[in-house]
Structure formats: C-alpha cells, structure tokens
Design a protein around this motif. Sequence first.
Motif, mmCIF file in Angstrom:
data_model
loop_
_atom_site.group_PDB
_atom_site.id
_atom_site.type_symbol
_atom_site.label_atom_id
_atom_site.label_comp_id
_atom_site.label_asym_id
_atom_site.label_seq_id
_atom_site.Cartn_x
_atom_site.Cartn_y
_atom_site.Cartn_z
ATOM 1 N N TYR A 217 0.821 -1.217 0.000
ATOM 2 C CA TYR A 217 0.000 0.000 0.000
ATOM 3 C C TYR A 217 0.852 1.263 0.000
ATOM 4 O O TYR A 217 0.427 2.289 -0.511
ATOM 5 C CB TYR A 217 -0.971 -0.013 1.182
ATOM 6 C CG TYR A 217 -1.921 -1.169 1.092
ATOM 7 C CD1 TYR A 217 -2.967 -1.153 0.179
ATOM 8 C CD2 TYR A 217 -1.750 -2.303 1.878
ATOM 9 C CE1 TYR A 217 -3.828 -2.230 0.065
ATOM 10 C CE2 TYR A 217 -2.608 -3.378 1.768
ATOM 11 C CZ TYR A 217 -3.644 -3.340 0.867
ATOM 12 O OH TYR A 217 -4.488 -4.402 0.746
ATOM 13 N N LEU B 276 1.508 1.667 -3.600
ATOM 14 C CA LEU B 276 0.295 2.033 -4.329
ATOM 15 C C LEU B 276 -0.027 3.514 -4.205
ATOM 16 O O LEU B 276 -0.337 4.168 -5.195
ATOM 17 C CB LEU B 276 -0.898 1.199 -3.844
ATOM 18 C CG LEU B 276 -0.921 -0.249 -4.275
ATOM 19 C CD1 LEU B 276 -2.078 -0.985 -3.617
ATOM 20 C CD2 LEU B 276 -1.010 -0.362 -5.774
ATOM 21 N N ALA C 271 0.491 -3.426 -7.158
ATOM 22 C CA ALA C 271 1.672 -2.560 -7.056
ATOM 23 C C ALA C 271 2.725 -2.948 -8.081
ATOM 24 O O ALA C 271 3.359 -2.082 -8.691
ATOM 25 C CB ALA C 271 2.243 -2.621 -5.637
#
Length: 100
Positions: A32, A35, A94
């Motif tokens: 994350y 991302l 990702a």
Amino acid sequence: MLLGVLITPFAVRAAGVLALAGPAALRTLYPYVQLVQSPVLGFSGELASVLSQAMMYLQFPLYGLLFSLLLRRKGFGTALLTTAIIHFGAVAIAVSLAHL
C-alpha cells in the motif's frame, strides 16, 4: 487485532532493512505504500508521502482488525485466506503499476 498492532513496529523496522534490497522487497511487505505513491493514482507528492507513512503504521492493524472480524464470523481458514488475498492482491497491483 492486537497481534497486528504488536507486529507493526517490527514490520516498520523490517521495511528499513528491505529498502536496502530495493523496491521489490519493500513492495512485498508494504504494497500500500507503493500504491499510494504511484503516479497513476495522481496524488500530489506531499499527499502521497503522508499517505504512505500512514499506511506503514496502519496496514498491519487493519489486517488484524479484518482478521479478527472474519475469525469470529467465518473461522480461521477463511480469515487467513481473505487477509492473504487482500495483501497479495495489493502486491500484484503494485507490481503491475510499477511496470507501466
């Protein structure tokens, strides 16, 4: 959820070590972070930096919360599988965004 909170400091320390191995290693632990920093999402540099820092500290407690909720309703196997799918799904996204 408590386990997710307890793991976070160790995971943040591991991220420092993995950063030396390159972005692919860090992407596996903290997808994350990668991302929210992706230019595809269009966040400004400052906002992406704040969000990535927040995700470093929130990712594992959120996994713990998800796991505990699913554990009560669906059982251990479903909780583990769902949490793993969410994590590795984010890793796949990702990786895909990194190769655009």
